[in-house]
Design a protein around this motif. Structure first.
Motif, PDB file in Angstrom:
ATOM      1  N   LYS A   1     -25.979  78.444 -40.927  1.00 10.39           N
ATOM      2  CA  LYS A   1     -24.731  79.071 -41.344  1.00 10.39           C
ATOM      3  C   LYS A   1     -24.482  78.801 -42.821  1.00 10.39           C
ATOM      4  N   LEU A   2     -23.546  79.515 -43.411  1.00  5.90           N
ATOM      5  CA  LEU A   2     -23.216  79.260 -44.811  1.00  5.90           C
ATOM      6  C   LEU A   2     -22.582  77.891 -44.975  1.00  5.90           C
ATOM      7  N   THR A   3     -21.741  77.493 -44.015  1.00 14.18           N
ATOM      8  CA  THR A   3     -21.066  76.198 -44.088  1.00 14.18           C
ATOM      9  C   THR A   3     -21.411  75.369 -42.864  1.00 14.18           C
ATOM     10  N   TYR A   4     -21.188  74.062 -42.986  1.00 14.40           N
ATOM     11  CA  TYR A   4     -21.462  73.120 -41.903  1.00 14.40           C
ATOM     12  C   TYR A   4     -20.223  72.288 -41.669  1.00 14.40           C
ATOM     13  N   GLN A   5     -19.774  72.216 -40.422  1.00 12.82           N
ATOM     14  CA  GLN A   5     -18.660  71.332 -40.105  1.00 12.82           C
ATOM     15  C   GLN A   5     -19.216  70.030 -39.557  1.00 12.82           C
ATOM     16  N   ASN A   6     -18.942  68.955 -40.272  1.00 11.70           N
ATOM     17  CA  ASN A   6     -19.427  67.645 -39.855  1.00 11.70           C
ATOM     18  C   ASN A   6     -18.776  67.272 -38.524  1.00 11.70           C
ATOM     19  N   PRO A   7     -19.561  67.033 -37.473  1.00  8.70           N
ATOM     20  CA  PRO A   7     -18.970  66.757 -36.164  1.00  8.70           C
ATOM     21  C   PRO A   7     -18.222  65.439 -36.094  1.00  8.70           C
ATOM     22  N   GLU A   8     -18.499  64.511 -37.004  1.00  4.61           N
ATOM     23  CA  GLU A   8     -17.827  63.213 -36.988  1.00  4.61           C
ATOM     24  C   GLU A   8     -16.542  63.219 -37.806  1.00  4.61           C
ATOM     25  N   THR A   9     -16.554  63.894 -38.953  1.00  2.00           N
ATOM     26  CA  THR A   9     -15.384  63.880 -39.840  1.00  2.00           C
ATOM     27  C   THR A   9     -14.556  65.150 -39.782  1.00  2.00           C
ATOM     28  N   GLY A  10     -15.149  66.255 -39.305  1.00  2.00           N
ATOM     29  CA  GLY A  10     -14.461  67.548 -39.323  1.00  2.00           C
ATOM     30  C   GLY A  10     -14.508  68.234 -40.672  1.00  2.00           C
ATOM     31  N   ALA A  11     -15.099  67.592 -41.687  1.00  2.00           N
ATOM     32  CA  ALA A  11     -15.145  68.171 -43.038  1.00  2.00           C
ATOM     33  C   ALA A  11     -16.075  69.383 -43.069  1.00  2.00           C
ATOM     34  N   ILE A  12     -15.720  70.373 -43.898  1.00  2.00           N
ATOM     35  CA  ILE A  12     -16.561  71.537 -44.107  1.00  2.00           C
ATOM     36  C   ILE A  12     -17.477  71.238 -45.293  1.00  2.00           C
ATOM     37  N   GLU A  13     -18.786  71.324 -45.057  1.00  2.00           N
ATOM     38  CA  GLU A  13     -19.779  70.924 -46.042  1.00  2.00           C
ATOM     39  C   GLU A  13     -20.725  72.075 -46.363  1.00  2.00           C
ATOM     40  N   PRO A  14     -21.440  72.000 -47.486  1.00  2.00           N
ATOM     41  CA  PRO A  14     -22.407  73.048 -47.827  1.00  2.00           C
ATOM     42  C   PRO A  14     -23.571  73.105 -46.842  1.00  2.00           C
TER      43      PRO A  14
END
Length: 551
Positions: free
Chosen positions: A78-91
């Motif tokens: 995907k264009l973005t990645y949601q960190n499953p531990e922090t919920g942060a949206i990452e590249p």
């Protein structure tokens, strides 16, 4: 005009601050860099993995059941990645992005080193092709737009080979998170030219992910094989480069007891949808039990306002107050699950605890029904002034092990206050067919996995799914639009939290349009040989970091 900027460098700095960066030297043989509770991971081997349901549609853009999205989550990026531990949206495929202050324009700068499985390059044109189909659909190909996530989509413009601008005609605060979801997986040009039916076939899938579909036999098995040369995972994953496993063989075993038996017999290495009664014994026997709560809308009774008798708010309130959540926790759920404290999971930013408002109070529920003119009949079931029974038809899915026993517990409690709850808990194909008979069901039960508060607008707004079936002439129609759209109009943490609280209160307390039951979880049981059993943010199993000890 100012803009919000997020870059890959910023992401890496943040990761360095919150945890150590995984590094290491390549070891000899088939040992690879990384870490795990049993030492360095081992490359190679086939993971045999058993699931409850059969994936039918393998199109990443439209395969929506859990087993389908499990497959597509492992073969697409995907264009973005949601960190499953922090919920942060990452590249991910997007290295960085800018957002205008109105939250209507999103400019993405893309990686330039990514290729599809057919050897073609991933470029800005790839993004435009995918987004235009997701946003507009294509009638000629039988492709419908993904309206719940792409409402207001206007255009994607290619600015250069690695830059695109996406424009909406309304604020879309949840867009970056939506791009991390399973349906946002990028597929290749040749796949995008195909009809809906052709795109569902394994041999037609062209993707960029760490695995490819090597074999698919419906209702039997799906085999994923490692893609050689893969080297563009998100920075926060446990490693980069190719997947550790050579292959994953996903078998369909519908019966929970048979799945558990296959694990104990060594016929499979891991199973999903572990029966509640099997969790503790398997753990005691040395198997790994790996649960993850599913973020998004919990398993909830969505009450139809366009049908008798759930058009009566008193009835909806009585359903909310008439059953025992403590009993559900003690008799049905294991520690892998949680009884609902709101309509959204506690894993969703913006969740508010409404436990006090949801607590069982059968005396009050009966009083509410009496005041609304519902009198108990000779069989204990209430009737209104016209003699119509207080009977509610419920449609649910039996794809999660807790669903039917949870609904049966609620059925028993509601009968005590004079409500006759008729249960229809069906396999996914039968549920899908029955759901088309909208005027048959007072209550439809489902969950929606999405770790963003925008899931409330997506599911309940009359502009989108409209799960409560609010008609335009209903006074609540515009109220619902206003309350629920507020969560998509800002990225300011304080303002978004206020909007989230107001939306949950409107649904649960003010109008009782839904009654949440429990927060479902995915529960995997695995042999001690299997390591790094993991999930993406929406709780689909991902096998990129998983490895297995040689026999």
């Amino acid at each position: 005009m100012s803009s919000k900027r997020f870059s890959a460098a910023t992401a890496l700095l943040a990761l360095a601050l919150v945890g150590s960066v995984l590094t290491g030297c390549a070891a000899s043989g088939n040992r690879v860099a990384g870490s795990d509770d049993a030492g360095p991971p081992v490359a190679g081997g086939t993971l045999r993995f058993a699931v409850l349901d059969a994936p039918a549609n393998l199109d990443p853009h439209s395969g929506s059941s859990y087993p389908e999205s499990l497959i597509t989550s492992n073969i697409t990026d995907k264009l973005t990645y949601q960190n499953p531990e922090t919920g942060a949206i990452e590249p991910w495929l997007a290295q960085s992005w800018d957002i205008n202050p109105e939250l209507t324009e999103f400019t993405f700068r893309l990686r330039g080193d990514v290729t599809f499985t057919d050897g073609t390059k991933f470029t800005a044109d790839s993004v435009k092709e995918n987004f235009d189909l997701l946003g507009f659909g294509d009638k000629a190909l039988g492709i419908v737009p993904v309206t719940a996530y792409w409402v207001g989509y206007t255009s994607t413009t290619v600015l250069d080979p690695t830059t695109v601008k996406v424009v909406f005609n309304r604020p879309n605060a949840g867009f970056l998170q939506a791009l991390s979801l399973y349906f946002s997986g990028i597929v290749g040009h040749s796949t995008l030219q195909l009809t809906k039916e052709q795109r569902a076939l394994a041999q037609n899938l062209v993707t960029t992910g760490p695995f490819v579909v090597a074999e698919h036999v419906y209702q039997q098995k799906t085999v994923l094989k490692k893609r050689p040369g893969y080297n563009w995972a998100p920075a926060s994953r446990k490693h980069n480069g190719e997947a550790y496993l050579d292959a994953v063989e996903i078998s369909v075993i519908p019966e929970a007891a048979v799945r558990t038996g296959a694990l104990r017999a060594g016929q499979v290495d891991a199973i999903l949808d572990v029966n509640n009664t099997d969790e503790a014994p398997l753990k005691a026997e040395g198997y790994r039990i790996v649960p993850q709560l599913i973020p998004g809308r919990d398993i909830s009774f969505d009450l139809k306002t366009d049908l008798f008798p759930t058009d009566d708010r008193a009835v909806r309130e009585a359903v909310k107050l008439g059953w025992n959540r403590d009993a559900l926790t003690k008799t049905v759920l294991t520690s892998s699950y949680k009884v609902s404290s709101s309509v959204i999971s506690s894993r969703v930013p913006g969740h508010v605890d409404f436990s006090a408002e949801l607590k069982q109070d059968q005396a009050r529920a009966e009083q509410i029904l009496e005041s609304a003119g519902w009198k108990k009949g000779g069989d204990g079931i209430r009737v209104d002034a016209q003699g119509r029974r207080l009977e509610l038809a419920l449609l649910g899915i039996n794809n999660l092990v807790n669903n039917k026993p949870a609904y049966e517990l609620i059925q028993q409690d509601l009968r005590k206050i004079g409500i006759d709850l008729k249960l229809n808990v069906l396999p996914i194909p039968d549920y899908t067919a029955a759901a088309t008979q909208q005027k048959r069901w007072n209550i439809q039960v489902a969950n929606q996995s999405r770790a963003d508060v925008a899931v409330l607008e997506q599911v309940y707004s009359p502009q989108y799914t409209n799960s409560s079936k609010l008609a335009p002439e209903n006074p609540l129609y515009q109220q619902a639009i206003d309350k629920l759209s507020a969560v998509s109009r800002t990225l300011d943490p304080g303002k978004r939290a206020e909007a989230a609280e107001a939306a949950q209160r409107f649904l649960l307390v003010d109008q009782v349009l839904t009654v949440p039951v429990y927060n479902p979880a995915q529960v995997t049981a695995a042999s001690p040989r299997v390591h790094n059993v993991g999930y993406e943010a929406q709780s689909r199993n991902v096998f990129y970091d998983t490895w297995i000890e040689p026999r």
